[in-house]
Scaffold this motif. Structure first.
Motif, PDB file in Angstrom:
ATOM      1  N   ASN A  69      30.958 128.421  26.730  1.00 25.10           N
ATOM      2  CA  ASN A  69      31.451 129.673  26.140  1.00 25.10           C
ATOM      3  C   ASN A  69      31.710 130.709  27.224  1.00 25.10           C
ATOM      4  O   ASN A  69      32.706 131.420  27.199  1.00 25.10           O
ATOM      5  N   THR A 116      34.936 130.050  29.056  1.00 28.66           N
ATOM      6  CA  THR A 116      36.156 130.453  28.332  1.00 28.66           C
ATOM      7  C   THR A 116      36.359 131.965  28.428  1.00 28.66           C
ATOM      8  O   THR A 116      37.484 132.445  28.498  1.00 28.66           O
ATOM      9  N   ARG A 160      39.277 128.262  24.077  1.00 29.58           N
ATOM     10  CA  ARG A 160      38.104 127.851  23.288  1.00 29.58           C
ATOM     11  C   ARG A 160      37.796 126.398  23.633  1.00 29.58           C
ATOM     12  O   ARG A 160      38.707 125.577  23.753  1.00 29.58           O
ATOM     13  N   THR A 161      36.514 126.093  23.778  1.00 31.97           N
ATOM     14  CA  THR A 161      36.134 124.716  24.094  1.00 31.97           C
ATOM     15  C   THR A 161      36.316 123.843  22.861  1.00 31.97           C
ATOM     16  O   THR A 161      36.406 124.353  21.733  1.00 31.97           O
ATOM     17  N   GLN A 191      33.645 124.507  20.410  1.00 30.47           N
ATOM     18  CA  GLN A 191      33.882 125.672  19.547  1.00 30.47           C
ATOM     19  C   GLN A 191      34.908 125.351  18.467  1.00 30.47           C
ATOM     20  O   GLN A 191      34.710 125.659  17.290  1.00 30.47           O
ATOM     21  N   THR A 216      34.156 125.277  14.299  1.00 29.53           N
ATOM     22  CA  THR A 216      34.947 126.001  13.311  1.00 29.53           C
ATOM     23  C   THR A 216      35.544 125.034  12.289  1.00 29.53           C
ATOM     24  O   THR A 216      35.464 125.228  11.074  1.00 29.53           O
TER      25      THR A 216
END
Lengths: 263, 483
Positions: B434, B437, B462-463, B466, B470
């Protein structure tokens, strides 16, 4: 030397991103996941996965590598296949994990893990028997198969076979296709000048073959070659094979998202 | 007398010099491309895999019984009238050879090609003792005239093109400059032929030493090996202890592999088998034959099952012909007798890791070498092992190679310790991802040698962790998979 197919096609797989895809090329990971889902396969993404351990292992730091591998062993528990968008990391898990853990109490569990490992393009081609309908514009593309994919995983034909399913894609072949691009992990920093000489030759061979783009299954090679072509202004972007395939299935004239470059 | 004359220099400096020399790079690229296609053509009609399996099995079988086979070889050779000598070190081997020469009052030696003699710097040793040693292999002769060392184990002067050789022969021997390879060869041949007739001792290497029959096999193309071993009154063969094989029938597959792998030849012009000095009813051949068996660090490798694979080598040079690193920097950059992939895995044992610490890392582990090795030496795995030894990186498997731990610096250990802290803990890893990024706009523009020719990749916005978090959350909410 190719991996034996499972008796029945699996309905579920674990997706192992690899750290480079996770941090730098997540679109390649998403493309791979969507290609699997398109085949009706449920994709599990364990949030506790990190890195396969190869950086430490190939630098000789086996102790540190082992600890990181044990964390993967925990994160990847289960029976279903583990698929990776990287020949290099797949070879690490499949071939080097058992060597690293030979004679340790975890040897058996590690071998069981290694047996579940698939390089994703191989999995899509042979296990899923994927059929690709090209929706894209005509393009000339060269495949760069990484040394690990080619020699450790025996996948020299996999990328070309997938590309050849695409009707609008003319696959061109670069001279000395099987020669290393010069990445080699820390080699590219520790022996930067030799690496630079190698990547220059590779990029020029790809360009000379008439490729408009090159694709590969390994992000290390891609960073290396695409980083070179970008800096030298060769107009030869690189893309992960999975991103390219996904784009070809869905593209309706929209510009491809280039990876490996600065945005 | 000290023998510390091995021209050890920094690998990096040597590589740099070669990379900056377009002539050297062209010479190697052309030569290696030629050798690769010749090898491929020579094996085109062969089932190569079973043959390589057989070659590997023969070598492993011999190495498994190495002490016993060496004794059998010695006994058989002695029975046939060959005197056998054992040397612990290269220097000892040099002394043995000098003593043999001096006992005969020898003033001049003619040499066939022998990498072991290069390894122990025999020529310099003999010259210091007042004995002239002349190389008779054309490539070795050129290298000797140029006061250089071989840049390839099979083709010692491969770093030079015809123009350079013509120039050298002109300067050193008065040969008229020419682009005609046949003319240059004939000229060198003429010079050497006279030396053969007057040399007191001939020194050769050995390709295979057959224990069962007491036979020393010598593979060559120029006939200089035949002359070296038959014209002078005394022949001294010198070889590493690992060259022994069990049976005469083992020679056939190994020879088939060796010549095709090395130069793409189905057979060499000459294949010599030496088993005894001249017999009473024979018209020619040396009156005395000696074999000097050199250890020089090899028995230390023998103690370790994994490292033992290093000794399988039959010295074909295919690994260097196919090596992308060797092709770019040539043999001299390595600064060691054996360059290329085999040099990287062998030299640390002969010289210790202090003197060879840059070699194990100078590889992308691409595996092109292992793919073509006729006896299937797992070169990348051995390089990996040496990297581990160089940093003492494995507490479960203690290091054994001389000079181990030479690269174990605190900074290096700190890097990997931090790396482990992050990657062995999923939460730490996600936190670091995080962070990366968020800092993606602040990445350095320069990163050592990487950015000299390449751009640096930018971390993603965004990795995948991540993105998938989501996505999985949305899937759960929708209770059905998204398209």
């Amino acid at each position: 030397m190719s991996q034996a197919l499972p008796p029945t096609p699996p309905t579920q797989v674990i997706f192992y991103a690899t750290c480079l895809v996770d941090l730098y090329f997540p679109d390649a990971g998403l493309a791979g996941i969507q290609l699997l889902e398109r085949q009706g396969i449920q994709v599990i993404f364990p949030q506790n996965q990190t890195c396969c351990g190869q950086p430490a292992y190939s630098s000789g730091f086996n102790d540190q590598a082992r600890e990181v591998v044990l964390a993967q062993l925990e994160a990847l528990a289960g029976d279903c296949p583990i698929v990776l968008p990287s020949g290099s990391c797949a070879a690490m898990m499949k071939h080097h994990y058992p060597e690293l853990f030979a004679g340790t109490p975890q040897a058996q569990a590690i071998q069981a893990l290694a047996d579940r490992v698939w390089e994703l393009s191989d999995f899509l081609l042979r296990v899923c028997q994927i059929q690709l309908q090209d929706q894209g514009q005509p393009i000339k593309v060269a495949m760069h198969t990484s040394c690990s994919a080619r020699r450790e995983m025996g996948l020299a034909e996999t990328g070309p076979q997938l590309l050849d399913q695409l009707s609008q894609v003319e696959r061109v072949e670069q001279a000395r296709a099987s020669e290393c691009c010069g990445f080699g992990g820390r080699f590219s920093l520790r022996h930067a000048d030799i690496s630079a000489a190698m990547v220059a030759d590779k990029a020029q061979a790809l360009k000379a073959a008439g490729a408009e783009r090159f694709v590969t299954t390994d992000c290390g090679c891609m960073m290396n070659i695409a980083g070179y072509t970008e800096k030298q202004g060769l107009g030869l972007p690189g893309q992960h094979l999975l991103s390219f395939l996904w784009e070809r299935l869905n593209a309706e004239g929209q510009a491809p998202e280039e990876v490996g470059g600065r945005s | 007398m000290s023998l510390q004359t091995i021209p050890l220099h920094s690998f990096d400096a040597g590589a740099q010099a070669a990379l900056n020399n377009p002539q050297v790079r062209r010479n190697f690229r052309q030569a290696m491309d030629g050798l690769m296609s010749k090898r491929a053509a020579a094996f085109a009609d062969w089932e190569l895999e079973p043959l390589r399996e057989l070659g590997a099995a023969i070598r492993l079988r011999a190495l498994a019984r190495l002490p016993e086979l060496l004794e059998q070889l010695e006994a058989n050779l002695q029975k046939q009238g060959v005197q056998v000598h054992w040397a612990q070190t290269g220097e000892e081997a040099c002394q043995i050879i000098r003593d043999i020469c001096q006992a005969r009052g020898a003033k001049s030696v003619i040499k066939g090609k022998s990498m072991v003699s290069e390894e122990m710097e025999l020529n310099h040793f003999l010259e210091a003792a007042g004995i002239e040693a002349l190389e008779s292999d054309l490539g070795e002769y050129i290298v000797q005239l140029a006061e250089e060392t071989p840049s390839h184990i099979i083709m010692p002067a491969i770093h030079k093109n015809t123009d350079e050789i013509s120039q050298l022969l002109h300067e050193k021997t008065g040969t008229e400059p020419s682009h005609d390879v046949d003319y240059l060869t004939a000229s060198a041949r003429q010079q050497l032929r006279e030396k053969f007739m007057t040399a007191d001792v001939g020194i050769s290497g050995v390709n295979f030493a057959v224990a069962e029959t007491g036979t020393l096999c010598l593979v060559e193309n120029e006939g200089n090996g035949r002359l070296t071993t038959s014209v002078p009154a005394c022949h001294i063969a010198v070889t590493g202890i690992e060259k022994v094989i069990e049976k005469l029938e083992d020679v056939t597959p190994l020879l088939a592999l060796l010549t095709r792998s090395a130069t793409g030849q189905h057979i060499t012009t000459y294949f010599n088998m030496v088993s005894a000095p001249r017999q009473a009813d024979e018209k020619d051949g040396p009156e005395a034959v000696h074999l000097v068996l050199v250890d020089s660090g090899r028995s230390a490798i023998y103690q370790d099952e994994a490292l033992l694979d290093t000794l399988r080598c039959i010295r074909c040079g295919a690994c260097m012909n196919h090596c992308p690193v060797y092709t770019r920097i040539g043999g001299h950059a390595y600064g060691t007798t054996y360059p290329g992939p085999i040099g990287k895995i062998l030299m640390p044992h002969l010289l210790g890791l202090e003197a060879t610490q840059d070699l194990p890392s100078a590889s992308t582990l691409c595996g092109a070498c292992a793919e073509v090795c006729p006896v299937k030496i797992p070169i990348p795995r051995l390089l990996q092992r040496l990297r581990k030894e160089a940093v003492d990186g494995d507490s479960l498997r203690p290091s054994r190679v001389r000079g181990h731990g030479v690269k174990r610096h605190w900074r290096e250990r700190l890097i990997w310790s931090v790396w482990r802290q992050i990657h062995a803990r999923p939460r730490a890893y996600r936190w670091a991802g995080n962070l990366l990024t968020r800092l993606r706009g602040l990445m350095p523009k320069q990163l050592g040698g990487w950015t000299r020719v390449r751009t640096l990749p930018k971390p993603a916005a965004r990795t995948l962790h991540q993105l998938m978090q989501t996505r999985d959350a949305q899937t759960k909410t929708a209770q059905e998979p998204r398209a």
